[in-house]
Enzyme design. Sequence first.
Site, PDB file in Angstrom:
ATOM      1  N   SER A  27       2.657  -5.002   7.066  1.00 41.98           N
ATOM      2  CA  SER A  27       2.257  -4.725   5.685  1.00 41.98           C
ATOM      3  C   SER A  27       3.404  -5.031   4.738  1.00 41.98           C
ATOM      4  O   SER A  27       4.524  -4.564   4.933  1.00 41.98           O
ATOM      5  CB  SER A  27       1.856  -3.253   5.532  1.00 41.98           C
ATOM      6  OG  SER A  27       0.732  -2.956   6.306  1.00 41.98           O
TER       7      SER A  27
ATOM      8  N   ASP B 146      -2.135 -19.362  12.703  1.00 36.77           N
ATOM      9  CA  ASP B 146      -0.960 -19.850  13.422  1.00 36.77           C
ATOM     10  C   ASP B 146      -0.994 -19.397  14.880  1.00 36.77           C
ATOM     11  O   ASP B 146      -1.023 -18.195  15.171  1.00 36.77           O
ATOM     12  CB  ASP B 146       0.303 -19.335  12.739  1.00 36.77           C
ATOM     13  CG  ASP B 146       1.537 -20.114  13.139  1.00 36.77           C
ATOM     14  OD1 ASP B 146       1.897 -20.076  14.333  1.00 36.77           O
ATOM     15  OD2 ASP B 146       2.146 -20.751  12.258  1.00 36.77           O
TER      16      ASP B 146
ATOM     17  N   HIS C 248       0.863  -1.192   0.000  1.00 43.20           N
ATOM     18  CA  HIS C 248       0.000   0.000   0.000  1.00 43.20           C
ATOM     19  C   HIS C 248       0.890   1.230   0.000  1.00 43.20           C
ATOM     20  O   HIS C 248       2.117   1.148   0.159  1.00 43.20           O
ATOM     21  CB  HIS C 248      -0.951   0.006   1.199  1.00 43.20           C
ATOM     22  CG  HIS C 248      -0.255   0.031   2.531  1.00 43.20           C
ATOM     23  ND1 HIS C 248       0.399   1.142   3.023  1.00 43.20           N
ATOM     24  CD2 HIS C 248      -0.100  -0.931   3.489  1.00 43.20           C
ATOM     25  CE1 HIS C 248       0.916   0.877   4.208  1.00 43.20           C
ATOM     26  NE2 HIS C 248       0.635  -0.389   4.505  1.00 43.20           N
TER      27      HIS C 248
END
Length: 441
Positions: A397, A382, A255
Amino acid sequence: MKLMKKKSHIMKLTRVIFGFLLFLLMYVFVFEISGSIPGEYNIRQGEEYIIDTQFPMSIAYKGVKDEKSTIIEIDKLNKSLLSLANINDQIKLTSLEKGSIELKYHILGFIPYKTLKVNVVPKIFLQPGGHSIGVRLNTEGVLIVGVAEITDIEGKKHNLAEVGGIRIGDSLLEIDGKPINNKYHIIELLQEGKGKTISLTLLRDGKRFNTEITPVKSGEDESYKLGLWVRDKTAGVGTLTFFHEETKKFGALGHAITDIETGSILSVKDGDIIRSKVVSIQQGKKGSPGEIRGLFYDVDLPIGKLQHNTAHGIYGEVEKEFLEKVDDGPLEMAFQHEIKEGPATILTTLDDNKIEEYSIEIVKVNSQAKASIKSMVIKVTDKRLLEVTGGIVQGMSGSPIIQEDKIVGAVTHVLVNDPTKGYGIFIQWMVEESGIFDKYQ
């Protein structure tokens, strides 16, 4: 007689209304279908792909098989009962040689609607990331993050931003044709001008525009001012997604880097990605996203040069020294039509500063005709990762998503109300943004 005419008129009106509603329903249906139809497919050389079409859409391919047989072979797998509508057609594409062809989507079998470009491309292999990185970015010009009134030496107030049509989020690029280096450069140019009217070149939504302003001599310190609060650089922590050894290009974050106050995408003048060490983790909770806090180190030895900051990630070139330290082999890049709902993994770095692989599930895959940071919905499964972070947190990110030994995407955002879930972007979009595809054109 009058009653019959009235009934006839009502019947005609009913047919018109029914026809209009049918047309409107068909339009909405087609629009809904076509919104998820890609305008372009990429198929690896020597592989096959099947395209399913749905009524009222069909693909016109007659003549292509003979004319383009050196690039791709096209076969119809099933025969529709209604040849006009081509309900549930399946078209098999078999790629032969590198190149491109164009097919046409039709409505009801005869109304041309949309062009589909099919590219036959070689396999692309990427080195997966997962490294914690620091990002230093210098903006092109300076970003306007605030405006203020100026009181002149006579006590009068001036709002120069309003007069000049300047908004928060604009970037100031030039004064009288001179490129702005930083915020101190603006002060220098204003004092040199001694209050003369100046021309400003600004950037808004990717478009340049000019305006003229006469600086005001402040009654506070008798210096010339514009009444603009600006920022010329930023820094933060994220995750490297991939790099490509042949071109040295990298992609990260998935992003854009935006200004924290204005939300504007920062335009890049130059910048670096450098090594980062995770120093603490704030666990994510419902309504409160967590965060990885990092510490930059080896700041004078950047691992890459930042060149582009886009809505779909940051991109540039990695340094030769970084490439020389690569141990693991590359993974093949997946195109969006290969990605499935189901088990996958991500690579990311936590408090031990070692890249680890963690289990996730791809909950939903969104078919996309153009790039978006919300290509898929993912869920962390997980237990190790959930115990440490609570799920997806800021700083993750860019963490590459792996499925069936291929890089399929990157983590982009967390769902605030459920930190175990978030969004991912197709790796295909990031590779396109990076410019790697240009090598294979």
